[in-house]
Motif scaffolding. Structure first.
Motif, PDB file in Angstrom:
ATOM      1  N   PHE A 134      27.027 -33.771  -6.152  1.00 38.17           N
ATOM      2  CA  PHE A 134      28.088 -33.931  -7.141  1.00 38.17           C
ATOM      3  C   PHE A 134      28.565 -32.515  -7.422  1.00 38.17           C
ATOM      4  O   PHE A 134      27.835 -31.711  -7.981  1.00 38.17           O
ATOM      5  N   ASN A 135      29.800 -32.219  -7.019  1.00 38.47           N
ATOM      6  CA  ASN A 135      30.263 -30.847  -7.005  1.00 38.47           C
ATOM      7  C   ASN A 135      31.649 -30.769  -7.622  1.00 38.47           C
ATOM      8  O   ASN A 135      32.048 -31.674  -8.365  1.00 38.47           O
ATOM      9  N   ASN A 136      32.361 -29.688  -7.340  1.00 31.58           N
ATOM     10  CA  ASN A 136      33.736 -29.530  -7.802  1.00 31.58           C
ATOM     11  C   ASN A 136      34.631 -29.261  -6.609  1.00 31.58           C
ATOM     12  O   ASN A 136      34.243 -28.571  -5.669  1.00 31.58           O
ATOM     13  N   LEU A 137      35.841 -29.803  -6.663  1.00 37.19           N
ATOM     14  CA  LEU A 137      36.741 -29.773  -5.525  1.00 37.19           C
ATOM     15  C   LEU A 137      36.980 -28.363  -5.006  1.00 37.19           C
ATOM     16  O   LEU A 137      36.941 -28.124  -3.795  1.00 37.19           O
ATOM     17  N   GLY A 138      37.254 -27.409  -5.900  1.00 37.12           N
ATOM     18  CA  GLY A 138      37.572 -26.058  -5.461  1.00 37.12           C
ATOM     19  C   GLY A 138      36.473 -25.420  -4.642  1.00 37.12           C
ATOM     20  O   GLY A 138      36.733 -24.602  -3.757  1.00 37.12           O
ATOM     21  N   ASN A 139      35.236 -25.812  -4.908  1.00 36.26           N
ATOM     22  CA  ASN A 139      34.109 -25.209  -4.217  1.00 36.26           C
ATOM     23  C   ASN A 139      33.873 -25.817  -2.836  1.00 36.26           C
ATOM     24  O   ASN A 139      33.369 -25.131  -1.938  1.00 36.26           O
ATOM     25  N   VAL A 140      34.222 -27.089  -2.642  1.00 31.63           N
ATOM     26  CA  VAL A 140      33.882 -27.769  -1.387  1.00 31.63           C
ATOM     27  C   VAL A 140      35.108 -28.114  -0.536  1.00 31.63           C
ATOM     28  O   VAL A 140      34.961 -28.699   0.536  1.00 31.63           O
ATOM     29  N   PHE A 141      36.287 -27.748  -0.989  1.00 27.43           N
ATOM     30  CA  PHE A 141      37.505 -28.161  -0.284  1.00 27.43           C
ATOM     31  C   PHE A 141      37.519 -27.667   1.163  1.00 27.43           C
ATOM     32  O   PHE A 141      37.892 -28.409   2.074  1.00 27.43           O
ATOM     33  N   ALA A 142      37.135 -26.422   1.401  1.00 26.11           N
ATOM     34  CA  ALA A 142      37.127 -25.891   2.764  1.00 26.11           C
ATOM     35  C   ALA A 142      36.162 -26.675   3.654  1.00 26.11           C
ATOM     36  O   ALA A 142      36.445 -26.913   4.837  1.00 26.11           O
ATOM     37  N   HIS A 143      35.025 -27.078   3.105  1.00 30.69           N
ATOM     38  CA  HIS A 143      34.057 -27.873   3.873  1.00 30.69           C
ATOM     39  C   HIS A 143      34.613 -29.260   4.175  1.00 30.69           C
ATOM     40  O   HIS A 143      34.352 -29.824   5.248  1.00 30.69           O
ATOM     41  N   GLN A 163      21.132 -23.637  -8.867  1.00 33.56           N
ATOM     42  CA  GLN A 163      21.726 -22.569  -9.678  1.00 33.56           C
ATOM     43  C   GLN A 163      23.177 -22.339  -9.267  1.00 33.56           C
ATOM     44  O   GLN A 163      23.557 -21.292  -8.752  1.00 33.56           O
ATOM     45  N   GLY A 164      23.999 -23.360  -9.497  1.00 36.70           N
ATOM     46  CA  GLY A 164      25.418 -23.222  -9.215  1.00 36.70           C
ATOM     47  C   GLY A 164      25.918 -24.217  -8.191  1.00 36.70           C
ATOM     48  O   GLY A 164      25.146 -24.876  -7.477  1.00 36.70           O
ATOM     49  N   ASP A 165      27.257 -24.337  -8.108  1.00 37.44           N
ATOM     50  CA  ASP A 165      27.896 -25.257  -7.174  1.00 37.44           C
ATOM     51  C   ASP A 165      27.659 -24.863  -5.729  1.00 37.44           C
ATOM     52  O   ASP A 165      27.548 -25.731  -4.851  1.00 37.44           O
ATOM     53  N   GLY A 166      27.637 -23.549  -5.456  1.00 34.35           N
ATOM     54  CA  GLY A 166      27.442 -23.091  -4.087  1.00 34.35           C
ATOM     55  C   GLY A 166      26.136 -23.569  -3.483  1.00 34.35           C
ATOM     56  O   GLY A 166      26.129 -24.201  -2.413  1.00 34.35           O
ATOM     57  N   PRO A 167      24.996 -23.305  -4.131  1.00 37.59           N
ATOM     58  CA  PRO A 167      23.728 -23.793  -3.599  1.00 37.59           C
ATOM     59  C   PRO A 167      23.656 -25.320  -3.520  1.00 37.59           C
ATOM     60  O   PRO A 167      23.029 -25.867  -2.606  1.00 37.59           O
ATOM     61  N   SER A 168      24.314 -26.005  -4.460  1.00 38.28           N
ATOM     62  CA  SER A 168      24.359 -27.466  -4.412  1.00 38.28           C
ATOM     63  C   SER A 168      25.077 -27.948  -3.161  1.00 38.28           C
ATOM     64  O   SER A 168      24.611 -28.865  -2.465  1.00 38.28           O
ATOM     65  N   ALA A 169      26.213 -27.329  -2.854  1.00 33.03           N
ATOM     66  CA  ALA A 169      26.949 -27.688  -1.640  1.00 33.03           C
ATOM     67  C   ALA A 169      26.155 -27.339  -0.389  1.00 33.03           C
ATOM     68  O   ALA A 169      26.133 -28.108   0.588  1.00 33.03           O
ATOM     69  N   LYS A 188      25.094 -17.901  -9.005  1.00 34.13           N
ATOM     70  CA  LYS A 188      25.025 -17.121  -7.775  1.00 34.13           C
ATOM     71  C   LYS A 188      26.404 -16.990  -7.131  1.00 34.13           C
ATOM     72  O   LYS A 188      27.295 -17.796  -7.357  1.00 34.13           O
ATOM     73  N   ALA A 189      26.541 -15.969  -6.317  1.00 32.43           N
ATOM     74  CA  ALA A 189      27.778 -15.783  -5.562  1.00 32.43           C
ATOM     75  C   ALA A 189      28.033 -16.993  -4.674  1.00 32.43           C
ATOM     76  O   ALA A 189      27.104 -17.599  -4.141  1.00 32.43           O
ATOM     77  N   GLY A 190      29.309 -17.335  -4.526  1.00 34.48           N
ATOM     78  CA  GLY A 190      29.678 -18.436  -3.649  1.00 34.48           C
ATOM     79  C   GLY A 190      29.957 -19.731  -4.361  1.00 34.48           C
ATOM     80  O   GLY A 190      30.430 -20.696  -3.747  1.00 34.48           O
ATOM     81  N   GLY A 191      29.682 -19.789  -5.666  1.00 32.70           N
ATOM     82  CA  GLY A 191      29.927 -21.003  -6.435  1.00 32.70           C
ATOM     83  C   GLY A 191      31.299 -21.010  -7.087  1.00 32.70           C
ATOM     84  O   GLY A 191      32.183 -20.200  -6.769  1.00 32.70           O
ATOM     85  N   GLY A 192      31.456 -21.926  -8.045  1.00 31.28           N
ATOM     86  CA  GLY A 192      32.749 -22.091  -8.682  1.00 31.28           C
ATOM     87  C   GLY A 192      33.209 -20.882  -9.461  1.00 31.28           C
ATOM     88  O   GLY A 192      34.406 -20.554  -9.472  1.00 31.28           O
ATOM     89  N   SER A 193      32.285 -20.197 -10.132  1.00 33.84           N
ATOM     90  CA  SER A 193      32.654 -19.002 -10.884  1.00 33.84           C
ATOM     91  C   SER A 193      33.170 -17.920  -9.950  1.00 33.84           C
ATOM     92  O   SER A 193      34.178 -17.253 -10.220  1.00 33.84           O
ATOM     93  N   ASP A 194      32.475 -17.746  -8.839  1.00 32.15           N
ATOM     94  CA  ASP A 194      32.874 -16.726  -7.878  1.00 32.15           C
ATOM     95  C   ASP A 194      34.217 -17.083  -7.233  1.00 32.15           C
ATOM     96  O   ASP A 194      35.041 -16.198  -6.970  1.00 32.15           O
ATOM     97  N   THR A 195      34.441 -18.361  -6.997  1.00 34.92           N
ATOM     98  CA  THR A 195      35.722 -18.806  -6.455  1.00 34.92           C
ATOM     99  C   THR A 195      36.859 -18.438  -7.404  1.00 34.92           C
ATOM    100  O   THR A 195      37.920 -17.971  -6.983  1.00 34.92           O
ATOM    101  N   LEU A 196      36.626 -18.637  -8.701  1.00 41.48           N
ATOM    102  CA  LEU A 196      37.636 -18.265  -9.695  1.00 41.48           C
ATOM    103  C   LEU A 196      37.852 -16.752  -9.691  1.00 41.48           C
ATOM    104  O   LEU A 196      38.994 -16.278  -9.766  1.00 41.48           O
TER     105      LEU A 196
END
Length: 323
Positions: free
Chosen positions: A203-212, A185-191, A38-46
């Protein structure tokens, strides 16, 4: 992932020499990018990091198509079996789930041999985050609670077979603890689940949660790197807590197998140019993206080696996971 020995063709060399000079992609003026989450996760961040720079160097627009489900397998099946092999369609490819999907599930029919490796861009370290009002102030608080409440602490991950899923299992194996794993379904919804207090931790990835983390809405407990990061100097590693786990998610771009050499050369050259683009480098740092650019055959070799590593890990844990 189909690896063809890559040589510097005259076209490729010319593109590299051109540097920041805008080129015209020979295939199309619109490149479709399949994203398996989904939009907003690690793939979308990349995608948001790379595509403005790729658009400038290739002279083509990037049209992101979000196809969440099955930990990326739906998108990667479409890439390999239903997409044009002319360079007009690529996909963001996330490891290890790119390989663990079919390592763990014989029903999934694609493989890395059916892809053309274009470039890895980042290797995003794993991290444990909890809501800002969580009672767990430190990693030890969290682990102690897990020990006192076996299988009760809820831990979100980006989906079964993803790096977050596997890092949870590795921690369980290393400590003897157990968690209630909650796939999304992705890092975004997990965060988002952690932000809303729906789970005890993500349990996430830094690039996705750094702003939070910067805003204080999520609290980091530990990062899965060998040494502490300069951008998070107060966040301990799992290693320094005597849990020898280093893990993360690598994200890049791949195309279907057998795209024309000219298209492959042009795409690879665009990613090679990012290595020398100072604006891109600075933007990546601002977004806590750990760059790890490997193109063509180097990316293909990286993925093949990871495939072997995760085949071994899954062979060790599959009986316990499937119980």
């Amino acid at each position: 992932m189909k690896i063809r020995r890559f040589y510097a063709t005259p076209l490729f060399s010319a593109l590299l020499l051109a540097g920041a000079v805008q080129a015209q992609y020979s295939v199309t003026d619109e490149i479709r990018v399949l994203q398996g989450f989904k939009a907003g996760g690690g793939s979308d961040t990349l995608a948001q990091l790379t595509q403005p720079f790729l658009r400038e160097s290739l002279g083509a627009e990037f049209i992101n198509e979000y196809i969440p489900g099955a930990t990326g397998a739906i998108a990667w099946t479409r890439l390999t079996q239903q997409s044009a092999k002319d360079g007009s369609v690529v996909s963001i490819t996330n490891t290890p789930m790119l390989m663990t999907n079919y390592i763990m599930n014989d029903a999934i029919r694609y493989s890395i041999d059916e892809m053309t490796p274009i470039a890895n861009v980042v290797t995003d370290p794993g991290i444990i985050v909890v809501p800002e009002d969580s009672p767990y102030q430190t990693l030890q608080d969290f682990l102690t609670a897990a020990e006192e409440n076996p299988g009760q602490l809820t831990v979100a991950n980006s989906g079964v077979g993803g790096d977050d899923f596997f890092s949870t299992i590795m921690i369980e194996n290393a400590t003897g603890l157990s968690f209630q794993k909650v796939p999304f379904q992705g890092d975004g919804p997990s965060a988002t689940a952690a932000l809303g207090g729906q789970v005890d931790a993500s349990f996430n990835n830094l690039g996705n949660v750094f702003a939070h983390i910067q805003s204080g809405s999520l609290r980091p407990l530990a990062i899965f790197t060998r040494e502490r990061l300069d951008i998070l100097p107060d966040v301990p590693t799992m290693v320094e807590n005597d849990i020898d786990i280093v893990a993360g998610s690598s994200r890049g771009y791949s195309a279907p197998a057998d795209i024309p050499d000219e298209a492959r050369d042009e795409l690879i050259a665009a990613f090679e140019a990012l290595k020398e683009n100072q604006e891109f480098q600075e933007t990546a740092r601002e977004r806590a993206m750990v760059l790890d650019i490997r193109t063509g055959d180097d990316y293909g070799q990286m993925v093949q080696e990871m495939e072997g590593q995760f085949e071994e890990i899954w062979a060790e844990v599959k009986d316990d996971v499937n119980q």
